[in-house]
Design a protein around this motif. Structure first.
Motif, PDB file in Angstrom:
ATOM      1  N   ILE B  13      45.964 -44.959 -16.550  1.00  0.00           N
ATOM      2  CA  ILE B  13      44.768 -44.191 -16.933  1.00  0.00           C
ATOM      3  C   ILE B  13      44.618 -43.016 -15.980  1.00  0.00           C
ATOM      4  O   ILE B  13      44.305 -41.911 -16.353  1.00  0.00           O
ATOM      5  N   VAL B  14      44.867 -43.309 -14.699  1.00  0.00           N
ATOM      6  CA  VAL B  14      44.925 -42.208 -13.727  1.00  0.00           C
ATOM      7  C   VAL B  14      46.409 -41.905 -13.495  1.00  0.00           C
ATOM      8  O   VAL B  14      47.265 -42.531 -14.109  1.00  0.00           O
ATOM      9  N   SER B  15      46.692 -41.004 -12.611  1.00  0.00           N
ATOM     10  CA  SER B  15      48.108 -40.692 -12.370  1.00  0.00           C
ATOM     11  C   SER B  15      48.782 -41.879 -11.682  1.00  0.00           C
ATOM     12  O   SER B  15      48.117 -42.698 -11.030  1.00  0.00           O
ATOM     13  N   LYS B  16      50.088 -41.925 -11.797  1.00  0.00           N
ATOM     14  CA  LYS B  16      50.840 -43.033 -11.214  1.00  0.00           C
ATOM     15  C   LYS B  16      50.651 -43.052  -9.701  1.00  0.00           C
ATOM     16  O   LYS B  16      50.482 -44.111  -9.075  1.00  0.00           O
ATOM     17  N   GLN B  17      50.629 -41.843  -9.135  1.00  0.00           N
ATOM     18  CA  GLN B  17      50.486 -41.726  -7.672  1.00  0.00           C
ATOM     19  C   GLN B  17      49.117 -42.233  -7.215  1.00  0.00           C
ATOM     20  O   GLN B  17      49.007 -42.966  -6.231  1.00  0.00           O
ATOM     21  N   GLU B  18      48.124 -41.836  -8.001  1.00  0.00           N
ATOM     22  CA  GLU B  18      46.774 -42.268  -7.648  1.00  0.00           C
ATOM     23  C   GLU B  18      46.645 -43.792  -7.766  1.00  0.00           C
ATOM     24  O   GLU B  18      46.039 -44.445  -6.913  1.00  0.00           O
ATOM     25  N   ARG B  23      46.134 -48.993  -5.305  1.00  0.00           N
ATOM     26  CA  ARG B  23      46.706 -50.335  -5.171  1.00  0.00           C
ATOM     27  C   ARG B  23      47.012 -50.647  -3.702  1.00  0.00           C
ATOM     28  O   ARG B  23      46.729 -51.737  -3.192  1.00  0.00           O
ATOM     29  N   LYS B  24      47.559 -49.627  -3.037  1.00  0.00           N
ATOM     30  CA  LYS B  24      47.883 -49.814  -1.620  1.00  0.00           C
ATOM     31  C   LYS B  24      46.603 -50.069  -0.816  1.00  0.00           C
ATOM     32  O   LYS B  24      46.551 -50.968   0.038  1.00  0.00           O
ATOM     33  N   LEU B  25      45.601 -49.274  -1.156  1.00  0.00           N
ATOM     34  CA  LEU B  25      44.304 -49.454  -0.469  1.00  0.00           C
ATOM     35  C   LEU B  25      43.789 -50.877  -0.667  1.00  0.00           C
ATOM     36  O   LEU B  25      43.326 -51.528   0.270  1.00  0.00           O
ATOM     37  N   CYS B  26      43.902 -51.336  -1.917  1.00  0.00           N
ATOM     38  CA  CYS B  26      43.417 -52.690  -2.238  1.00  0.00           C
ATOM     39  C   CYS B  26      44.208 -53.737  -1.463  1.00  0.00           C
ATOM     40  O   CYS B  26      43.642 -54.716  -0.963  1.00  0.00           O
ATOM     41  N   ARG B  27      45.506 -53.537  -1.397  1.00  0.00           N
ATOM     42  CA  ARG B  27      46.320 -54.513  -0.679  1.00  0.00           C
ATOM     43  C   ARG B  27      45.942 -54.547   0.806  1.00  0.00           C
ATOM     44  O   ARG B  27      45.855 -55.613   1.414  1.00  0.00           O
ATOM     45  N   TYR B  28      45.723 -53.359   1.367  1.00  0.00           N
ATOM     46  CA  TYR B  28      45.336 -53.301   2.783  1.00  0.00           C
ATOM     47  C   TYR B  28      43.948 -53.922   2.977  1.00  0.00           C
ATOM     48  O   TYR B  28      43.694 -54.624   3.947  1.00  0.00           O
TER      49      TYR B  28
END
Lengths: 272, 490
Positions: B13-18, B23-28
């Motif tokens: 829905i958003v860009s792949k990079q975003e 996702r990285k933020l969530c994992r951290y």
């Protein structure tokens, strides 16, 4: 009297300055309040005198000597918080009272057999008095409150400066044994003498803040008055000396004692 | 993702990079939450997994250090079970890690933690990491009787290295035996119908036959495995000075304790406390003296609880705001600067305040979880570094959780009282008053934490058997605030 007043004042100053590791209410350690003390006022009830006397000339007529009312008198007080649960204060009040000073025997019998003197007695037996009160008061807040706010117990001692208004008093002395007047003091002037009585009191109060600086203090106190000599003569005769000496002081003390035995207090104060 | 149908449905829905960034933020963030919820093994595992993708991540390295610190603290205070439960409750690869930490003792984990935290401290000069490091060293010295010299025994390290090599070789031999055993079983026609578990049982029998147990007899459970963590640090003078620094603190504390005990020698603990309070009083101090000039009130609460309606909170929202005003008023009168952090007070421009509030709440939440485990644990919460940032933002290390609870309940023995007062009828009005009015209990509580030391510096509850009014609460609050400003006891 001077010594007593000096002692009260010095005690207050000493307590205020020696003790003092406290913050008071929001930094305010001092307070002044004005209020009223409400107490019962007895004229001659509870003093051992008959409540009313029947007029022998008119069987349906009774002269009432007993009276009871509620009286309020003003008081001012200056307090200082000297501990987390401890205040010390000095207070002053002014009180008027009615005094019944005629001896019981005289009233009862005289009215029965000599209406002329009975009338005189009826007119003059009640007079008024006034007293000024100075007291040192110690207040101990309950553990769950911080002084000066909340519920507290107090006790203290003070002096009454009491005087009876000058009046001409007619007192007849009647001898029970022979139905004759053995002595008669037709007219004795009640001297305007001031006497000093002492008082100790105990009470429970509640002090509630009504705005940032003002508070309401409500409470109830019990007190005992002592200090005057007790009239102990067993004689049926009241001499002039008796009247001027212990008898008058004794009835003043007893009147004030009963009048102050239970006092409701209500005052408004300001913290500073 | 390759199986996701493409067409009208968007893969992102958003860009792949975003998406990847979030996702990285969530994992951290998940790791941060693991630490906050005392799931140290999970945090350790997740950090290591993510570290393979982000080898330079300071956050992940710190998280590993914090995980080891947490595990060590609970191990050394014999409370480890309270945060993990049974190791065999966990499934998947992480179960091996749970088992490993279950088997490791406090000295092992502590040594690993020192090694890890020291490395991070040297690399990043992070003061928060230093706090954790010093705490681990202190506990190792006090609880495990370890000193830097213990690690410096090179000979022991060398011997241990050799032992590990020998053990590995023995393990290899054992593995060979296993292979032989399996092939023997498979060759044997009688065993061809055996289930997997029966085969394993058979292997065990064969191992027993070949006296494999003897291979393990040389391994001592208490061998200095932990020394390996220090193989490269045994000569590190800086680490030695850190040990010396902590030892100095311990010595000073012991000296203070000794002086204290000497001062109140021959006194019972009760009389000791009494004498101490007397001394503080003489100096114009008490247990609330902090030397604070500012305090943060985090989410002050005002509760009215009506037990008669089944323990309900009633009508306390307005009173909460009044309570906020009270705090401000009393704070001004006492001269103690204060700030209230509450979502109820924030406006659209208060994003930073909101972050500060969240940081303090998370910190205290974690702190309280530790409290529930053990008062003696005295652990530095993993959220401390965020709370310290918030604390710098607000300009004080002291945060207060204060509130008022008014508790209303039905009076006891109403019927009996009414009956008595009916019999003694002049007292009936009092009886009626007693019957229709509830009993009140009021509490004003204040808990003050120092974000810097992690300690609860004030914990006070004032109880009143009445419905407290503004004046009562102000009295308590004012007194506490003035005391807080007094210089603390040295």
């Amino acid at each position: 009297m001077k010594t007593l007043l000096t002692t009260i004042a010095l005690s207050f100053i000493l307590c205020s300055s020696v003790l003092g590791q406290t913050y008071g209410y929001m930094g305010k350690k001092n307070s002044v309040d004005v209020g009223i003390s409400i107490s019962p006022n007895f004229t001659n009830a509870l003093m051992g005198y008959p409540e009313s006397i029947r007029d022998t000339t008119n069987n349906n007529k009774r002269y009432s000597f007993s009276s009871f009312s509620i009286k309020a008198y003003p008081m001012v007080s200056l307090s200082r918080t000297v501990g987390n649960n401890f205040d010390v204060s000095i207070r002053a009040g002014y009180q008027t009272f009615q005094l019944y000073y005629a001896p019981q025997e005289f009233v009862r019998e005289l009215l029965g057999y000599n209406s002329f003197y009975g009338d005189l007695v009826k007119q003059n037996q009640v007079t008024t008095g006034s007293s000024t009160l100075f007291e040192l008061d110690f207040k101990f807040n309950l553990k769950e409150y911080l002084s000066p706010i909340g519920r507290y117990y107090n006790f203290g001692l003070g002096v009454y400066r009491t005087r009876v208004n000058e009046e001409e008093v007619t007192v007849g002395i009647y001898d029970n044994n022979n139905w004759q007047y053995s002595q008669f003091i037709e007219s004795v002037t009640l001297k305007n003498e001031t006497i000093t009585l002492k008082r100790i009191h105990f009470g429970v109060h509640s002090k509630k803040i009504i705005s940032s600086n003002f508070y309401i203090d409500t409470g109830v106190e019990l007190s005992v008055i002592f200090g005057a000599g007790k009239y102990t003569s067993q004689s049926d005769y009241l001499t002039e000396e008796d009247l001027e000496d212990t008898y008058l002081q004794d009835i003043q003390k007893r009147t004030l004692n009963w009048n102050n035995i239970l006092t409701l207090k209500l005052s408004v104060g300001r913290l500073f | 993702m390759s199986k996701v149908k493409k067409g009208s449905t968007k893969e992102y829905i958003v860009s792949k990079q975003e998406f990847a960034t979030v996702r990285k933020l969530c994992r951290y963030e998940a790791i941060r939450l693991n630490l906050k919820h005392r799931e140290y093994v999970k945090a350790f595992y997740n950090s290591n997994v993510l570290l393979s993708e982000n080898p330079n991540s300071v956050f992940l390295e710190k998280s590993i250090g914090k995980s080891l610190y947490g595990i060590f603290k609970y191990k050394t205070h014999n409370k480890y079970y309270s945060i993990t439960g049974d190791y065999d409750d966990y499934e998947g690869q992480i179960s091996a890690l749970y088992y490993m930490f279950y088997e490791m003792d406090a000295v092992h984990v502590g040594s690993l933690a020192v090694s890890q935290l020291w490395g991070q401290y040297i690399k990043n000069k992070d003061e928060n990491i230093k706090l954790l490091l010093d705490d681990v060293i202190k506990e190792l010295i006090l609880n495990e009787n370890l000193t830097f010299e213990s690690y410096k025994t090179k000979l022991e390290i060398e011997n241990f290295k050799q032992k590990i090599i020998d053990d590995s070789l023995k393990q290899l031999d054992l593995a060979k035996i296993d292979t032989v055993a399996i092939s023997e079983i498979e060759k044997n026609e009688d065993d061809s119908g055996l289930s997997k578990y029966d085969k394993l049982r058979k292997i065990k029998e064969i191992q027993s036959d070949t006296e494999t147990e003897e291979l393990f007899t040389g391994i001592d459970d208490n061998v200095g495995f932990h020394l390996l963590a220090f193989a490269d640090l045994a000569d590190n003078e800086k680490l030695k000075s850190e040990f010396d620094f902590v030892q100095g603190i311990i010595n000073q504390e012991e000296k203070d304790k000794e002086t204290f005990e000497k001062r109140f020698e021959n006194l019972s603990p009760h009389k000791q406390r009494k004498a101490e309070r007397k001394e503080l009083k003489a100096e114009g101090k008490n247990e609330f003296s902090l030397g604070a000039n500012k305090i943060i009130f985090v989410d002050p609460e005002y509760f009215v609880v009506d037990e008669r309606k089944g323990v309900k909170l009633v009508n306390s929202e307005d009173k909460k705001f009044k309570f906020y005003n009270q705090i401000e008023k009393v704070s001004e009168a006492s001269g103690l600067e204060s700030e209230i952090l509450s979502a109820k007070k924030f406006n659209s421009g208060d994003a930073e305040s909101y972050n500060n509030l969240a940081a303090f709440n998370d910190w205290v939440g974690e702190r309280m979880d530790h409290d529930n485990s053990s008062e003696k644990l005295n652990i530095i919460p993993s959220e401390t570094e965020y709370a310290l940032i918030a604390s710098n933002n607000v300009g004080t290390e002291y945060i207060s959780y204060s509130g008022v609870v008014i508790y209303k309940e039905k009076k006891d023995n109403i019927g009996g009282t009414l009956l008595y007062t009916i019999i003694i009828y002049p007292l009936l009005p009092l009886g009626i008053y007693y019957a229709v009015t509830p009993s009140y209990y009021s509490y004003y509580y204040t808990m003050v934490y120092s974000v810097k030391t992690g300690k609860k510096v004030i914990n006070k509850i004032y109880e009143m058997k009445i419905k407290a009014n503004e004046g009562n609460i102000n009295s308590f609050m004012y007194q506490t605030m003035v005391d807080m400003q007094k210089e603390k006891e040295e």
